[in-house]
Write an enzyme that holds these catalytic residues in place. Structure first.
Site, PDB file in Angstrom:
ATOM      1  N   LYS A   1      -1.701 -17.220  13.444  1.00  0.00           N
ATOM      2  CA  LYS A   1      -1.717 -15.982  14.242  1.00  0.00           C
ATOM      3  C   LYS A   1      -1.335 -16.274  15.686  1.00  0.00           C
ATOM      4  O   LYS A   1      -1.418 -17.428  16.148  1.00  0.00           O
ATOM      5  CB  LYS A   1      -3.115 -15.363  14.166  1.00  0.00           C
TER       6      LYS A   1
ATOM      7  N   ARG B   1     -18.687  -8.966  14.112  1.00  0.00           N
ATOM      8  CA  ARG B   1     -17.319  -8.625  14.519  1.00  0.00           C
ATOM      9  C   ARG B   1     -16.650  -7.981  13.312  1.00  0.00           C
ATOM     10  O   ARG B   1     -17.036  -6.888  12.923  1.00  0.00           O
ATOM     11  CB  ARG B   1     -16.607  -9.891  15.032  1.00  0.00           C
TER      12      ARG B   1
ATOM     13  N   HIS C   1     -16.698 -14.988   8.298  1.00  0.00           N
ATOM     14  CA  HIS C   1     -16.316 -15.833   9.438  1.00  0.00           C
ATOM     15  C   HIS C   1     -17.579 -16.185  10.216  1.00  0.00           C
ATOM     16  O   HIS C   1     -18.470 -15.349  10.360  1.00  0.00           O
ATOM     17  CB  HIS C   1     -15.322 -15.046  10.310  1.00  0.00           C
TER      18      HIS C   1
ATOM     19  N   ARG D   1     -10.009 -22.168   6.164  1.00  0.00           N
ATOM     20  CA  ARG D   1      -9.016 -21.526   7.048  1.00  0.00           C
ATOM     21  C   ARG D   1      -8.978 -22.287   8.364  1.00  0.00           C
ATOM     22  O   ARG D   1      -9.910 -22.217   9.164  1.00  0.00           O
ATOM     23  CB  ARG D   1      -9.416 -20.063   7.326  1.00  0.00           C
TER      24      ARG D   1
ATOM     25  N   TYR E   1      -0.749 -19.224  48.785  1.00  0.00           N
ATOM     26  CA  TYR E   1      -1.432 -18.010  49.228  1.00  0.00           C
ATOM     27  C   TYR E   1      -2.882 -18.267  49.626  1.00  0.00           C
ATOM     28  O   TYR E   1      -3.614 -18.946  48.901  1.00  0.00           O
ATOM     29  CB  TYR E   1      -1.445 -16.971  48.102  1.00  0.00           C
TER      30      TYR E   1
ATOM     31  N   CYS F   1       0.352 -19.420  41.697  1.00  0.00           N
ATOM     32  CA  CYS F   1       1.110 -18.190  41.929  1.00  0.00           C
ATOM     33  C   CYS F   1       1.718 -17.717  40.612  1.00  0.00           C
ATOM     34  O   CYS F   1       1.549 -18.345  39.578  1.00  0.00           O
ATOM     35  CB  CYS F   1       2.204 -18.445  42.956  1.00  0.00           C
TER      36      CYS F   1
ATOM     37  N   ASP G   1       4.828 -17.686  39.659  1.00  0.00           N
ATOM     38  CA  ASP G   1       5.937 -18.490  39.151  1.00  0.00           C
ATOM     39  C   ASP G   1       5.820 -19.966  39.454  1.00  0.00           C
ATOM     40  O   ASP G   1       6.661 -20.749  39.005  1.00  0.00           O
ATOM     41  CB  ASP G   1       7.253 -18.010  39.782  1.00  0.00           C
TER      42      ASP G   1
HETATM   43  C1  LIG Z   1      -8.528 -17.560  13.941  1.00  0.00           C
HETATM   44  C2  LIG Z   1      -9.316 -17.564  12.707  1.00  0.00           C
HETATM   45  C3  LIG Z   1      -9.519 -18.752  11.973  1.00  0.00           C
HETATM   46  C4  LIG Z   1      -9.110 -20.113  12.504  1.00  0.00           C
HETATM   47  O1  LIG Z   1     -10.055 -20.546  13.451  1.00  0.00           O
HETATM   48  P1  LIG Z   1      -9.981 -21.999  14.096  1.00  0.00           P
HETATM   49  O2  LIG Z   1     -11.221 -22.129  14.869  1.00  0.00           O
HETATM   50  O3  LIG Z   1      -8.759 -22.012  14.963  1.00  0.00           O
HETATM   51  O4  LIG Z   1      -9.862 -22.950  12.964  1.00  0.00           O
HETATM   52  C5  LIG Z   1     -10.154 -18.670  10.754  1.00  0.00           C
HETATM   53  N1  LIG Z   1     -10.573 -17.478  10.278  1.00  0.00           N
HETATM   54  C6  LIG Z   1     -10.429 -16.329  10.961  1.00  0.00           C
HETATM   55  C7  LIG Z   1     -10.937 -15.053  10.399  1.00  0.00           C
HETATM   56  C8  LIG Z   1      -9.811 -16.329  12.197  1.00  0.00           C
HETATM   57  O5  LIG Z   1      -9.673 -15.183  12.883  1.00  0.00           O
END
Ligand SMILES: *Cc1c(COP(=O)(O)O)cnc(C)c1O
Length: 389
Positions: free
Chosen positions: A44, A142, A174, A230, A276, A323, A325
């Site tokens: 992602k 979440r 998660h 994951r 700055y 800054c 850039d």
């Molecule tokens: C981003 C994400 C992951 C990966 O998490 P990491 O900490 O980068 O391994 C796994 N599952 C879900 C639902 C996520 O949003």
């Protein structure tokens, strides 16, 4: 495979080298820690800033059976650029292109009955049965269906399954605190997750994959692996956080090296305010160097006066404010640096250069954000691949 980093591209203000060989090796190293589970590499947000397609292809070369993304257009882009195998996308709003996903054989994560209804309608429209992964909120607070909401989701899924529009292939969740091994919420979430799996099985789902672990859980706790892990950040060679330990403890190599070239050097006297607000003043006569990256490129503005970088093997901190850039570096009296010289902002750390993790610590964030926020002006150059397609 190229093992050493090439020097900064001539004429390019800032270049992010992405070592695809390192990503492949990281994916294999993570898989070796979860030998009984399938592996999803999470790509992602443009593969955490590393580049969606090159990283997805590297993950496939390293044997990852699954690719994960958040948004549906990310999954569609993978398919339309020839990435095959299993792809899961899990974050959508009403009206999202579920039909486009079904036409491209993309698995869908589902947290709510509205999504299941839209997916079932898309299945009727396309004539494709949707493969869905029902997400339970096991305590992250979440995404995912919470408590009785998961039972409602299962009921809706059962109706859609009878209708032939949906097949429930996964139940997943998660973790909130996987990067703090031993945190009591981990076992509590695990128990809620297992109860949701059992409830789905009682409701007649024959699950292909139960999945809970992110990188931190994959690296630190085999009891959380289930059928599929994951993995995002570990694939990029970065540790999920200080509680998990350094990337070297897991045989991981940071894949991204960010380099720039000095655009200007000049000698100034003691007492010259820099950038700055003059938040830095030269303590002595010195040479200043201008580095052409700024917050417009993803360098955090709160790296002002703290962000580390290396010029000619010598470490410095950013002098004065970041800054849009550019940033300034105090190269020190007697510096021989010239315009065009290379500046290493972060890399593997193997040659003593700063790392993304060090940037995260010095700016009060996590390494995920340091690499993901790099902007489009930073050219990505891919190295270390067996084949770049
Ligand atoms: C981003 C994400 C992951 C990966 O998490 P990491 O900490 O980068 O391994 C796994 N599952 C879900 C639902 C996520 O949003």
């Amino acid at each position: 495979m190229i093992s050493s980093r090439p020097t900064a591209r001539p004429g390019s203000p800032a270049t992010a080298y992405v070592d695809l060989g390192a990503i492949e090796a990281n994916v294999r190293a993570v898989q070796a820690r979860a030998p009984g589970s399938a592996l999803m590499v999470v790509v992602k947000a443009d593969a955490y800033g590393h580049g969606l397609l090159p990283v997805a292809r590297a993950a496939r070369r390293a044997g990852a059976g699954w690719i994960g993304v958040a948004q549906l257009p990310e999954a569609i882009s993978l398919r339309d650029n020839g990435v095959d195998g299993r792809v899961l996308a899990w974050l959508a709003v009403p009206g999202a292109d579920f039909a486009g996903c079904l036409e491209r054989d993309i698995d869908l994560g589902v947290s709510a009955t509205w999504a299941l209804a839209e997916i079932a309608a898309a299945a009727r429209h396309t004539g494709r049965t949707a493969r869905v992964h029902l997400k339970v909120d096991s305590g992250l607070g979440r995404g995912g269906a919470y408590a009785a909401g998961f039972t409602d989701l299962l009921g809706a899924a059962a109706r859609a399954t009878r209708e032939g529009t949906v097949q429930v292939v996964g139940v997943w969740s998660h973790l909130a605190c996987a990067d703090e091994p031993g945190h009591p919420s981990i076992r509590l979430q695990q128990a809620v997750f297992e109860a949701a799996v059992a409830e789905a099985e009682r409701a007649g789902c024959s699950l292909e994959v139960r999945h809970l672990a992110n990188s931190a859980a994959t690296l630190t706790d085999p009891s959380l692996h289930y059928d599929l892990v994951r993995v995002g950040i570990a694939g990029y060679g970065l540790s999920p956080g200080p509680g998990v330990g350094d990337h070297t403890a897991y045989g991981l190599t940071p894949a991204m090296t960010l380099v720039a070239r000095l655009s200007l050097v000049k000698d100034v006297p003691e007492g010259q305010g820099v950038s700055y607000g003059h938040s830095y003043t030269t303590p002595r006569a010195t040479r200043l160097g201008l580095v052409p990256v700024g917050y417009g490129d993803g360098i955090p503005r709160n790296a002002s006066n703290v962000g580390p970088l290396a010029v000619a093997g010598q470490r410095h901190r950013i002098a004065g404010r970041v800054c849009m850039d550019q940033v300034v570096v105090d190269l020190g009296p007697g510096s021989q640096a010239q315009a065009g010289d290379e500046v290493v902002i972060f890399g593997t750390g193997a040659a003593g250069e700063p790392t993304a993790n060090e940037w995260a610590v010095s700016t009060g964030t996590i390494s995920y954000e340091i690499v993901t926020r790099l902007g489009p002006r930073v050219e990505r150059v891919y190295v270390g691949a067996q084949e770049v397609s």
